[in-house]
Enzyme design. Sequence first.
Site, PDB file in Angstrom:
ATOM      1  N   LYS A 224      -2.902   3.801  -2.688  1.00 45.94           N
ATOM      2  CA  LYS A 224      -3.816   4.874  -3.031  1.00 45.94           C
ATOM      3  C   LYS A 224      -3.225   6.174  -2.543  1.00 45.94           C
ATOM      4  O   LYS A 224      -2.749   6.258  -1.429  1.00 45.94           O
ATOM      5  CB  LYS A 224      -5.155   4.677  -2.314  1.00 45.94           C
ATOM      6  CG  LYS A 224      -5.807   3.381  -2.660  1.00 45.94           C
ATOM      7  CD  LYS A 224      -6.918   3.075  -1.707  1.00 45.94           C
ATOM      8  CE  LYS A 224      -7.444   1.684  -1.990  1.00 45.94           C
ATOM      9  NZ  LYS A 224      -8.141   1.108  -0.873  1.00 45.94           N
TER      10      LYS A 224
ATOM     11  N   MET B 132      -7.861   9.998   9.126  1.00 48.96           N
ATOM     12  CA  MET B 132      -8.426  10.576   7.898  1.00 48.96           C
ATOM     13  C   MET B 132      -9.310  11.783   8.201  1.00 48.96           C
ATOM     14  O   MET B 132     -10.347  11.976   7.581  1.00 48.96           O
ATOM     15  CB  MET B 132      -9.257   9.516   7.143  1.00 48.96           C
ATOM     16  CG  MET B 132      -8.428   8.333   6.698  1.00 48.96           C
ATOM     17  SD  MET B 132      -9.420   7.015   5.983  1.00 48.96           S
ATOM     18  CE  MET B 132      -9.959   6.135   7.437  1.00 48.96           C
TER      19      MET B 132
ATOM     20  N   ASP C 270       0.798  -1.225   0.000  1.00 50.98           N
ATOM     21  CA  ASP C 270       0.000   0.000   0.000  1.00 50.98           C
ATOM     22  C   ASP C 270       0.823   1.263   0.000  1.00 50.98           C
ATOM     23  O   ASP C 270       2.010   1.239   0.318  1.00 50.98           O
ATOM     24  CB  ASP C 270      -0.721   0.034   1.355  1.00 50.98           C
ATOM     25  CG  ASP C 270      -2.166  -0.281   1.210  1.00 50.98           C
ATOM     26  OD1 ASP C 270      -2.887   0.034   2.143  1.00 50.98           O
ATOM     27  OD2 ASP C 270      -2.559  -0.802   0.157  1.00 50.98           O
TER      28      ASP C 270
HETATM   29  N1  SAH Z   1      -4.779   0.786   8.862  1.00 51.54           N
HETATM   30  C1  SAH Z   1      -4.147   2.044   9.127  1.00 51.54           C
HETATM   31  C2  SAH Z   1      -5.050   3.213   8.880  1.00 51.54           C
HETATM   32  C3  SAH Z   1      -5.402   3.405   7.444  1.00 51.54           C
HETATM   33  S1  SAH Z   1      -6.434   4.773   7.203  1.00 51.54           S
HETATM   34  C4  SAH Z   1      -3.637   2.051  10.563  1.00 51.54           C
HETATM   35  O1  SAH Z   1      -3.990   1.166  11.347  1.00 51.54           O
HETATM   36  O2  SAH Z   1      -2.880   2.945  10.911  1.00 51.54           O
HETATM   37  C5  SAH Z   1      -5.290   5.996   6.704  1.00 51.54           C
HETATM   38  C6  SAH Z   1      -5.126   7.034   7.764  1.00 51.54           C
HETATM   39  O3  SAH Z   1      -4.241   6.553   8.756  1.00 51.54           O
HETATM   40  C7  SAH Z   1      -4.495   8.309   7.299  1.00 51.54           C
HETATM   41  O4  SAH Z   1      -5.438   9.163   6.699  1.00 51.54           O
HETATM   42  C8  SAH Z   1      -3.980   8.881   8.596  1.00 51.54           C
HETATM   43  O5  SAH Z   1      -5.024   9.438   9.337  1.00 51.54           O
HETATM   44  C9  SAH Z   1      -3.530   7.638   9.307  1.00 51.54           C
HETATM   45  N2  SAH Z   1      -2.102   7.372   9.146  1.00 51.54           N
HETATM   46  C10 SAH Z   1      -1.510   6.282   8.631  1.00 51.54           C
HETATM   47  N3  SAH Z   1      -0.173   6.363   8.716  1.00 51.54           N
HETATM   48  C11 SAH Z   1       0.087   7.539   9.319  1.00 51.54           C
HETATM   49  C12 SAH Z   1       1.272   8.202   9.731  1.00 51.54           C
HETATM   50  N4  SAH Z   1       2.496   7.676   9.532  1.00 51.54           N
HETATM   51  N5  SAH Z   1       1.150   9.389  10.344  1.00 51.54           N
HETATM   52  C13 SAH Z   1      -0.033   9.945  10.571  1.00 51.54           C
HETATM   53  N6  SAH Z   1      -1.188   9.370  10.199  1.00 51.54           N
HETATM   54  C14 SAH Z   1      -1.134   8.178   9.601  1.00 51.54           C
END
Ligand code: SAH
Length: 504
Positions: free
Chosen positions: A58, A173, A36
């Site tokens: 994405k 998000m 991803d």
């Molecule tokens: N499955 C992922 C979340 C996916 S949704 C998890 O458990 O973390 C995607 C959202 O995750 C982004 O819009 C943001 O809000 C958050 N996100 C993922 N990686 C991030 C990072 N390194 N720093 C800040 N936000 C992050």
Amino acid sequence: MAAGKVYLIGAGPGDPGLLTLKGQQYLAQADVVIYDYLANPVLLGHARAAAEKIYVGKVRGNHHLPQEETNALLADRAAAGLQVVRLKGGDPYIFGRGGEEAAYLKERGIPCEVVPGVTAGFAAAAYAGIPLTHRDVTTSLALLTGHERPDRKLSSLDWEKLATGLGTLIFYMGMTNLGQISEQLIRHGRAADTPVAVIQWATLPRQRTLVGSLDRIAADVVREGLEPPAIIIIGEVVKYREELRWYDNLPLFGKRFLVTRPREQAVAFVALLQQQGAETICIPTIEIVPPEDLQPLDAAILQLSTIDSLILTSANGVAAFFERLTEQQLDLRSLAGVQLVAVGPKTAQALEQRGLRPDLVPKNYHAEGLVAELLAQGVAGKRILYPRAEIARTLIIDKLKEAGAEVLAPVAYRTIRPTGKEEMIRHLLSAEELDGICFSSPSTFDNLLAMFGDELKQLQGQAEFLSIGPSTSKAIRKQKYQVALEPQHSTLDDLVTAMVEYYK
Ligand code: SAH
């Protein structure tokens, strides 16, 4: 045909060290890795070189591969009997559509295993210095999405309960709707001065954290230009950051360095820099390869029983020597009775890793220091083997010969200049994306110069040249370039310490 299987693996939030051991193990066995946007591509390094790697990431608003096609890809590869790793950012079952992928596979009878990961919300909190629960201020925590499915409104959240019935709130998000989120919370009873932290690119050296109050945070984020991906943490716990932050105040945090050593040798150096919070980009300007003619080294190795001392001046030399020793069907016993001389601690360490303790490591870790101590011992009439780099200085050979030793100095390895790296380096330099370039040997510099010629002069303005020691600095200055720093001792640890001091 062996049965295929899909592993839904949480890649963690970004810092590659936050992958689980189980995740790493499955990655190493995978035939196919499907990854991803938010899964750090560095993690692909755990997979076999031969594994098929497919990006289905994405970028917001720009869906590279529709979910349905990703699902089908997983199912097809597994149905073909392959071990498929689906690497998903954070945790696969938190806002990552992991549930949909697992259900799709389940319907088709394809075995699927889930390996949890460190979710971005938890990681962002840890790396920003925010304990998500704290006995004094909150006992509950909620994970929320601030960007719901387009067919539903944000208003489907029960704002009243969120505002008053829960302690810490973590929004994923949520950047686009931050204004609306804070407004709703305040309208339904959250105090307007509730502290909020917005953490962009959490756990990575480009992490940015902004703290403000609930009524102002949306405007602050716009003003400061923070963008997704970011985690929003709302609640009294945010105020602990002031006391507990540890990551984004590391000495080299926010600095980015180009590491020019060959990849295999960059690992330890990169780890040291990262411990200080620095971001590193590895583009080797040298590559280590065997000599064009192996015969002289092989011949010398076959005469080991007549050799008094073996001098090794780099970990590369040690590796090359033992490769040929093994190739001749010999082993460590051939070195019985041979005095082992290592130029410095890293070379000594390379010997120790092979079960050998050097007899001599000079107090000053360079050729001059080594020669001085050998001469003090007396070398007249001794046979000395010195497997060397092709471009090594002749100082050791000359001085020992002058003192009456017989010196065999076969070439053990050569350094060559890798091709095709110019564009990446030029881009980094001209975009002012680097704070410094680390040179760990004269050839790392000479090769960079050979890549760019005079153009390097213009480029140097953008990043400083950091040298590991006197001979590297000399090579840089000889070409009329400036050396920003050189540590007192020529070791990687000392270089990093000097960098910390310099960038204070
Ligand atoms: N499955 C992922 C979340 C996916 S949704 C998890 O458990 O973390 C995607 C959202 O995750 C982004 O819009 C943001 O809000 C958050 N996100 C993922 N990686 C991030 C990072 N390194 N720093 C800040 N936000 C992050």
